[in-house]
Structures are given as C-alpha cells and as structure tokens.
Write an enzyme that holds these catalytic residues in place. Structure first.
Site, PDB file in Angstrom:
ATOM      1  N   ASP A   1      -6.704  20.734 -12.708  1.00  0.00           N
ATOM      2  CA  ASP A   1      -5.981  18.914 -13.431  1.00  0.00           C
ATOM      3  C   ASP A   1      -6.305  19.120 -14.317  1.00  0.00           C
ATOM      4  O   ASP A   1      -6.559  19.854 -15.589  1.00  0.00           O
ATOM      5  CB  ASP A   1      -8.250  18.923 -13.335  1.00  0.00           C
ATOM      6  CG  ASP A   1      -8.558  17.619 -13.575  1.00  0.00           C
ATOM      7  OD1 ASP A   1      -8.009  17.450 -14.649  1.00  0.00           O
ATOM      8  OD2 ASP A   1      -9.586  17.037 -13.096  1.00  0.00           O
TER       9      ASP A   1
ATOM     10  N   LYS B   1      -8.416   8.795 -18.520  1.00  0.00           N
ATOM     11  CA  LYS B   1      -8.020   9.631 -20.089  1.00  0.00           C
ATOM     12  C   LYS B   1      -6.998   9.448 -20.803  1.00  0.00           C
ATOM     13  O   LYS B   1      -6.226   8.093 -21.178  1.00  0.00           O
ATOM     14  CB  LYS B   1      -9.004  10.963 -20.151  1.00  0.00           C
ATOM     15  CG  LYS B   1      -9.422  11.236 -18.604  1.00  0.00           C
ATOM     16  CD  LYS B   1     -11.065   9.616 -18.810  1.00  0.00           C
ATOM     17  CE  LYS B   1     -11.779   9.862 -17.666  1.00  0.00           C
ATOM     18  NZ  LYS B   1     -12.294  11.296 -16.925  1.00  0.00           N
TER      19      LYS B   1
ATOM     20  N   TYR C   1     -15.225  18.825 -13.704  1.00  0.00           N
ATOM     21  CA  TYR C   1     -15.763  18.034 -13.904  1.00  0.00           C
ATOM     22  C   TYR C   1     -16.859  17.251 -13.115  1.00  0.00           C
ATOM     23  O   TYR C   1     -17.203  17.806 -12.021  1.00  0.00           O
ATOM     24  CB  TYR C   1     -14.792  16.524 -13.340  1.00  0.00           C
ATOM     25  CG  TYR C   1     -15.199  14.976 -13.852  1.00  0.00           C
ATOM     26  CD1 TYR C   1     -14.980  14.457 -14.864  1.00  0.00           C
ATOM     27  CD2 TYR C   1     -15.110  14.137 -12.427  1.00  0.00           C
ATOM     28  CE1 TYR C   1     -15.755  13.832 -15.238  1.00  0.00           C
ATOM     29  CE2 TYR C   1     -15.494  13.225 -12.604  1.00  0.00           C
ATOM     30  CZ  TYR C   1     -15.585  12.196 -13.919  1.00  0.00           C
ATOM     31  OH  TYR C   1     -15.967  11.129 -13.694  1.00  0.00           O
TER      32      TYR C   1
ATOM     33  N   ARG D   1       0.711  -1.419  -0.256  1.00  0.00           N
ATOM     34  CA  ARG D   1      -0.086  -0.244   0.085  1.00  0.00           C
ATOM     35  C   ARG D   1       1.119   1.068  -0.106  1.00  0.00           C
ATOM     36  O   ARG D   1       0.598   2.038  -0.481  1.00  0.00           O
ATOM     37  CB  ARG D   1      -0.978  -0.335   0.760  1.00  0.00           C
ATOM     38  CG  ARG D   1      -1.393   1.426   1.564  1.00  0.00           C
ATOM     39  CD  ARG D   1      -3.055   1.197   1.867  1.00  0.00           C
ATOM     40  NE  ARG D   1      -2.636   0.508   2.828  1.00  0.00           N
ATOM     41  CZ  ARG D   1      -2.413   0.265   4.630  1.00  0.00           C
ATOM     42  NH1 ARG D   1      -2.005   1.823   4.659  1.00  0.00           N
ATOM     43  NH2 ARG D   1      -2.034  -0.506   5.855  1.00  0.00           N
TER      44      ARG D   1
HETATM   45  C1  LIG Z   1     -12.608  11.878 -15.856  1.00  0.00           C
HETATM   46  C2  LIG Z   1     -12.332  12.927 -14.758  1.00  0.00           C
HETATM   47  C3  LIG Z   1     -11.891  13.085 -14.033  1.00  0.00           C
HETATM   48  C4  LIG Z   1     -12.633  11.540 -12.696  1.00  0.00           C
HETATM   49  O1  LIG Z   1     -11.664  10.949 -13.004  1.00  0.00           O
HETATM   50  P1  LIG Z   1     -11.455   9.185 -12.777  1.00  0.00           P
HETATM   51  O2  LIG Z   1     -10.625   8.346 -13.188  1.00  0.00           O
HETATM   52  O3  LIG Z   1     -13.175   8.910 -13.706  1.00  0.00           O
HETATM   53  O4  LIG Z   1     -12.010   8.471 -11.115  1.00  0.00           O
HETATM   54  C5  LIG Z   1     -11.456  14.051 -13.140  1.00  0.00           C
HETATM   55  N1  LIG Z   1     -11.335  15.015 -13.967  1.00  0.00           N
HETATM   56  C6  LIG Z   1     -11.769  14.936 -15.571  1.00  0.00           C
HETATM   57  C7  LIG Z   1     -11.606  16.263 -16.237  1.00  0.00           C
HETATM   58  C8  LIG Z   1     -12.279  13.927 -16.123  1.00  0.00           C
HETATM   59  O5  LIG Z   1     -11.995  14.243 -17.655  1.00  0.00           O
END
Ligand SMILES: *Cc1c(COP(=O)(O)O)cnc(C)c1O
Length: 388
Positions: free
Chosen positions: A180, A205, A108, A56
């Site tokens: 982000d 992504k 998001y 972990r």
């Molecule tokens: C998908 C996404 C998230 C969340 O990520 P997960 O891997 O689905 O938990 C956060 N910020 C953005 C811009 C995203 O596209």
C-alpha cells in the site's frame, strides 16, 4: 505521443504524470480528456464494438486514470476502484478460502477491519506482525501463506518496512507481495523496483490531492495478475464513476509538484517540532533521529508531509487538535490543505485498544498531514496550539 508516455519509462515522472494515458480526444481535439458520463456504448453489430461494451467493465475516463497511475508506478496495468478499501478488497479476493496472509500490524485501520472482521469470516486467515524487521515476518509464514501485505511508512507511527528484504523473502517463498503506497506515492517510493507484485493506493489521498473524491487504484506489472484483477473488478463491480476518475486524473498531473512542496513543508515542520520541548517525540522518517532514517534514505526519494507527534496525554492531544486554526481537525490526509487528527479516537478507533497499546499507538499521539501552505504559517499555527 501519449501512447509512448504510457510505456516509455525513460520519460521522467513529471512528464508521465501529465501525459500518460491521455490521448487527444478525437471529436474536437479536447486537450483535457472528457468525462465519459455513460453507462453503455452503441455497438455496430453482433459482437462488433470498439472495445467498449458496458461501463462497469470499461470506461475511457477510468482507463486514462488507470494507465496514468500504472505508468507512474512503473507498472503495466492499472485498475481503479470506488475507494481505497474497494481496491484492497479486490486484491484480497485473489485468494481463496484456506489461504493465509501475513500483514503489517500497523496498517490502515480499515484494512485491519476488512481482514479481521469480514474476510476472516469467509475462510481467509491473517497474522498481523511488526514488519520493521524481516526476522519478525519470516516466522509468521506457514505453508498456507499466499500473500505478504505491507504499508511503509505506516500510519500513524511512520514505521518503515524494508521493501528489498521483504521482496526477497516473498520471492523465495512464492508469495504475492502487496504494498500500500498511499503515504509515499510513486514520487518518493516505487515498490515494483524492490520486488512488489501489486502496488495499491487510496487515490482519495495524495494522488487526487484535493480532498474532493474517494477512490482507489491497483497497479501491477504481470499480465496474469492484471487479467485476474480485471475479472474481479467487473464481477464485483466496485468501480468508480467517471467524474471521480477525472478528478483523480487532474490530481495526478500535479502530483510531482505537490509532493515536492509537501516534502519541503513536512521537513520544516518536523524539524521545528523536534526542537520544541513541548513535544515529546516526532515520528518522521526524514529526521536523522528516526530509528530507520538510513532505510528511509535507501528506499525513498523524499519523506512527504505525514508525521506524528507524541504529546504525552489525551488531554494535551485534545487541546492541540482543538486549537489549531489552519490545520483542520479531520480524518483523511494528502490534500493540499493541512489536517490534524487523533488516531486513537479517529482513524484507528477500530483497532482493538490492547493492540493499539502494544504498538505504541497512544492516546497522546497526534497526526499531521502537512499541506502545501506557507511553512511559516503552519509553524505559527502549531506554536499557538501547543500553548505554554
Ligand atoms: C485512506 C487509506 C486507505 C483506504 O482508502 P479509502 O479511499 O478511504 O477507502 C487505505 N490505505 C491507506 C494507507 C489509507 O491512508
């Protein structure tokens, strides 16, 4: 050589993508870093181990991914999590009850939900603002504000935040500036260069890019933040498994190549849609008609494959998303395959309707994640789906 790739920021991005974080494996010299599928490590004696005690806390496959992405962003430390939301949660738990966060209103949907429905119950407070102008962000700051959290471009309206201006504001007010960077990726935008303290991603992504895992990562360039986040990472335990780290690491090796193609296709599709009378508006920062195109050119090196279109009504939106054949109707984005989605009922269903309306996130809005297929085929698919 790979130790160098971690720290040598004079190496190009594509070189770092392939080499950073990856040492030759000592047993057989395996070129690909193994998946260290283990929960624990043999210790040589009391207090004597090789830096690995429990999985972990630390795992070599995870470490490689963490170092790789940190190098791509120009940071010094990476911290991987089991999802993008896990990464965002970890960053927000740097704060304490009573602290205030100013956050983009168009972030998001899951980020908004985590802040508004969960962390607000345990003493953090949030103000959601339009982050396109510093003038709407500054008045939201209070003496309790500790963090400024933004996405740029935003999802799905593709609005930009001026990273340099917000970085200055955050530094002047001693705020943690969190970006982000999931949409742009370090290939097209490196927030540390504009004053960000923390850069994070949903690796689900573009970084992984093959739609076959869920993960998140945080990059920092300050030792104190790295230490605090490592403590949170091991204490909360929202860590990814080694196989998912290995998949993400395989993805980042081709990130610069893939992003080039996403960008090329994104521009082609956006230009074609913008010239088509069946579409009311195209939201894509690479189009000169985008109200913040100049800012996009200043802070981004490319525009990628994400774009949205205003179709005019829920009926038209439904017809298009249900008729495409190459663009698959699905949540998520950033994979090699093209996806199409309806934000109001899918990714942003958790955002209160009044707030959606106020931001311009209409029922007629359709979002495209343009993949790396042949642009001509993608355009032909949209052409038939748009109908007469
Ligand atoms: C998908 C996404 C998230 C969340 O990520 P997960 O891997 O689905 O938990 C956060 N910020 C953005 C811009 C995203 O596209």
């Amino acid at each position: 050589m790979t130790r160098t790739a971690d720290r040598d920021l004079t190496l190009g991005l594509a070189t770092r993508a392939v080499h950073a974080g990856q040492e030759p494996e000592p047993l057989a010299g395996s070129v690909t870093l193994p998946i260290f599928q283990t929960s624990t490590y043999v210790q040589e004696g009391i207090g004597k181990n090789r830096g690995y005690d429990y999985a972990r806390t630390v795992n070599p496959t995870r470490q490689a991914l963490e170092r790789n992405v940190a190098a791509l962003e120009g940071g010094t430390h990476g911290l991987a999590f089991g999802s993008g939301m896990g990464a965002i949660h970890a960053v927000l738990t740097l704060l304490s009850a009573g602290d205030h966060v100013v956050c983009g209103e168009n972030v998001y949907g899951g980020t908004h939900r985590l802040m508004d429905k969960i962390l607000s119950r345990i003493g953090l407070t949030f103000t959601f603002v339009d982050t396109r102008e510093v003038d709407t962000v500054a008045p939201a700051l209070t003496p309790k504000t500790k963090m400024l959290f933004v996405e740029t471009p935003t999802n799905p309206l593709m609005r930009l935040a001026d990273l340099a201006a917000l970085g200055d504001l955050a530094r002047g007010r001693n705020l943690l500036f969190v970006v982000d960077n999931t949409f742009a990726t370090p290939v097209f935008q490196r927030p540390f260069e504009f004053g960000a303290d923390i850069v994070l991603h949903s690796t689900t992504k573009y970084l992984n890019g093959h739609s076959d895992m869920v993960g998140g990562i945080v990059a920092v360039k300050r030792d104190d933040l790295a230490e605090q986040l490592q403590f949170i990472q091991k204490s909360v335990g929202a860590v990814p498994g080694p196989f998912d780290c290995w998949l993400a690491l395989r993805g980042t090796k081709t990130l610069p190549l893939r992003m080039k193609k996403h960008d090329e296709n994104g521009r082609r599709v956006a230009e074609w849609l913008a010239a088509d009378r069946r579409v009311q508006t195209v939201f894509y920062p690479g189009l000169p008609s985008h109200p913040q195109h100049d800012l996009a050119c200043r802070q981004m090196m490319g525009f990628g494959g994400m774009l949205s279109i205003e179709t005019g009504s829920l009926e038209r939106a439904r017809r298009i998303v249900e008729r495409t054949r190459l663009f698959a109707l699905a949540e998520s984005l950033g994979g090699v395959e093209s996806l199409i989605g309806h934000p109001a009922t899918m990714t942003h269903a958790a955002v209160p309707p009044a707030m959606r309306q106020a931001m311009g996130l209409t029922d007629g809005l359709v979002r495209l994640s343009v993949g790396i297929e042949d642009a001509d085929d993608l355009i032909a698919d949209l052409d038939q789906a748009l109908g007469s």
